[in-house]
Design a protein around this motif. Structure first.
Motif, PDB file in Angstrom:
ATOM      1  N   SER A  29       1.221  -0.870   0.011  1.00 10.59           N
ATOM      2  CA  SER A  29      -0.265   0.059   0.007  1.00 10.59           C
ATOM      3  C   SER A  29       1.264   0.936  -0.047  1.00 10.59           C
ATOM      4  O   SER A  29       1.847   1.580   0.252  1.00 10.59           O
ATOM      5  CB  SER A  29      -0.949   0.497   1.174  1.00 10.59           C
ATOM      6  N   GLN A  30       0.193   2.189  -0.706  1.00  8.02           N
ATOM      7  CA  GLN A  30       1.237   3.697  -0.565  1.00  8.02           C
ATOM      8  C   GLN A  30       1.335   4.585   0.805  1.00  8.02           C
ATOM      9  O   GLN A  30       1.613   4.568   1.062  1.00  8.02           O
ATOM     10  CB  GLN A  30       0.294   4.883  -1.279  1.00  8.02           C
ATOM     11  N   ASP A  31       0.064   3.847   1.819  1.00 14.70           N
ATOM     12  CA  ASP A  31      -0.202   4.471   3.679  1.00 14.70           C
ATOM     13  C   ASP A  31       1.160   3.562   4.168  1.00 14.70           C
ATOM     14  O   ASP A  31       0.325   2.175   4.075  1.00 14.70           O
ATOM     15  CB  ASP A  31      -1.989   4.476   2.961  1.00 14.70           C
ATOM     16  N   ALA A  32       2.029   4.017   4.792  1.00 16.16           N
ATOM     17  CA  ALA A  32       3.164   3.158   5.701  1.00 16.16           C
ATOM     18  C   ALA A  32       2.034   2.476   6.788  1.00 16.16           C
ATOM     19  O   ALA A  32       1.886   1.448   7.218  1.00 16.16           O
ATOM     20  CB  ALA A  32       3.942   3.720   6.035  1.00 16.16           C
ATOM     21  N   ALA A  33       0.441   2.902   7.572  1.00 13.70           N
ATOM     22  CA  ALA A  33      -0.028   2.459   8.744  1.00 13.70           C
ATOM     23  C   ALA A  33      -0.899   1.729   8.121  1.00 13.70           C
ATOM     24  O   ALA A  33      -0.948   0.775   8.632  1.00 13.70           O
ATOM     25  CB  ALA A  33      -1.400   3.644   8.764  1.00 13.70           C
ATOM     26  N   ILE A  34      -1.097   1.086   6.695  1.00  8.81           N
ATOM     27  CA  ILE A  34      -2.047  -0.282   5.869  1.00  8.81           C
ATOM     28  C   ILE A  34      -1.431  -1.408   5.704  1.00  8.81           C
ATOM     29  O   ILE A  34      -1.201  -2.201   6.431  1.00  8.81           O
ATOM     30  CB  ILE A  34      -2.834   0.415   4.937  1.00  8.81           C
ATOM     31  N   ASN A  35       0.490  -0.980   5.963  1.00  4.96           N
ATOM     32  CA  ASN A  35       1.313  -2.159   5.633  1.00  4.96           C
ATOM     33  C   ASN A  35       1.015  -2.761   7.148  1.00  4.96           C
ATOM     34  O   ASN A  35       2.004  -3.660   7.594  1.00  4.96           O
ATOM     35  CB  ASN A  35       2.408  -1.493   5.046  1.00  4.96           C
ATOM     36  N   TRP A  36       1.165  -1.254   7.687  1.00  4.85           N
ATOM     37  CA  TRP A  36       2.049  -1.595   9.770  1.00  4.85           C
ATOM     38  C   TRP A  36       0.475  -2.834   9.658  1.00  4.85           C
ATOM     39  O   TRP A  36       0.931  -3.661  10.534  1.00  4.85           O
ATOM     40  CB  TRP A  36       2.416  -0.838   9.964  1.00  4.85           C
TER      41      TRP A  36
END
Length: 259
Positions: A203-210
């Motif tokens: 994902s472009q959003d790091a929060a979603i990857n975490w």
């Protein structure tokens, strides 16, 4: 019946059949191998590849679906589960830890291919109505846990009635019916016209990857105590297979209803 509803019912029916076998195979493996004298640690090891390969499949499943179509990934997942179940129909002396781990690896890949295909497929066949999409996704998501709970009971009951090998063959027959139905789905469902890039896995959003990484530990922790430790403990204190399956089934079905 509209084409969208027909496709939804086919996807959901296949997913339900698969989910029942997924819950059943867990109970079958845990209870049968504990009965054969395996230690709780050895039983837990049988599921290591199931979890690891499930994580890998979750990671690349969407990319694969975009390349070959969700109908194909659903068919591949269902076929792999059939192979995994057939692997467990060999005589008990051949059911070594390494052999069962390999079968569980196939089952882990199959489970996440099927789950990804079903949930993404429902979003595609629901059409433009957000209200319809919400209802259909809620039904297939909530039913997953309810059907997995039923699978726990089915696995334990079949183990008592027809034994380990017979139970796996019965589950194969259920999945064959689900697999046949998927061949009526639209060809190339969800496939992209251009090649899907591997970089799109993140994902472009790091929060979603975490968040995705945190879910790995969440599900791992759940399975350690609920799928392995709890049923082994209940059998060790004298519970029959059917009662263990029924207890776990009621727990998971109740959770699914709430969801």
């Amino acid at each position: 019946m509209t084409a969208a509803l027909r496709n939804y019912l086919i996807i959901t029916g296949n997913y339900w059949a698969f989910t029942i076998t997924d819950g059943a195979i867990r109970m079958l493996v845990v209870l049968h191998f504990y009965h054969m004298g395996y230690s709780p640690f050895a039983i837990a090891m049988l599921f290591v590849f199931y979890e690891v390969f499930g994580i890998v499949t979750n990671f690349v499943g969407g990319w694969l679906g975009a390349r070959i179509g969700l109908n194909r990934t659903m068919q591949v997942g269902t076929a792999m589960q059939i192979v995994a179940l057939l692997m467990l129909t060999v005589p008990n002396p051949l059911l070594t830890v390494a052999y069962v781990m390999a079968a569980q690896a196939l089952s882990g890949i199959a489970k996440d291919l099927n789950k990804m295909s079903a949930k993404a497929g429902v979003k595609l066949v629901a059409g433009a109505s957000d209200d319809q999409l919400f209802k259909w996704v809620a039904w297939i998501t909530g039913s997953k846990n309810a059907l997995k709970g039923i699978g726990f009971f089915v696995g334990a009951a079949l183990l008592s009635l027809i034994g380990f090998q017979g139970a796996n063959l019965a589950l194969v027959l259920l999945l064959v019916l689900g697999l046949i139905a998927t061949f009526t789905l639209p060809s190339g469902l969800g496939a992209m016209k251009g090649k899907a890039k591997f970089s799109a896995l993140f994902s472009q959003d790091a929060a979603i990857n975490w968040l995705a990484a945190a879910r790995i530990f969440l599900f791992g922790a759940r399975d350690v105590w609920f799928v392995v430790a709890l049923p082994v403990y209940l059998v060790s204190i004298g519970w029959d297979f059917e009662w263990v399956g029924a207890y776990l089934a009621l727990w998971v079905v109740g959770y699914g209803i709430v969801q």
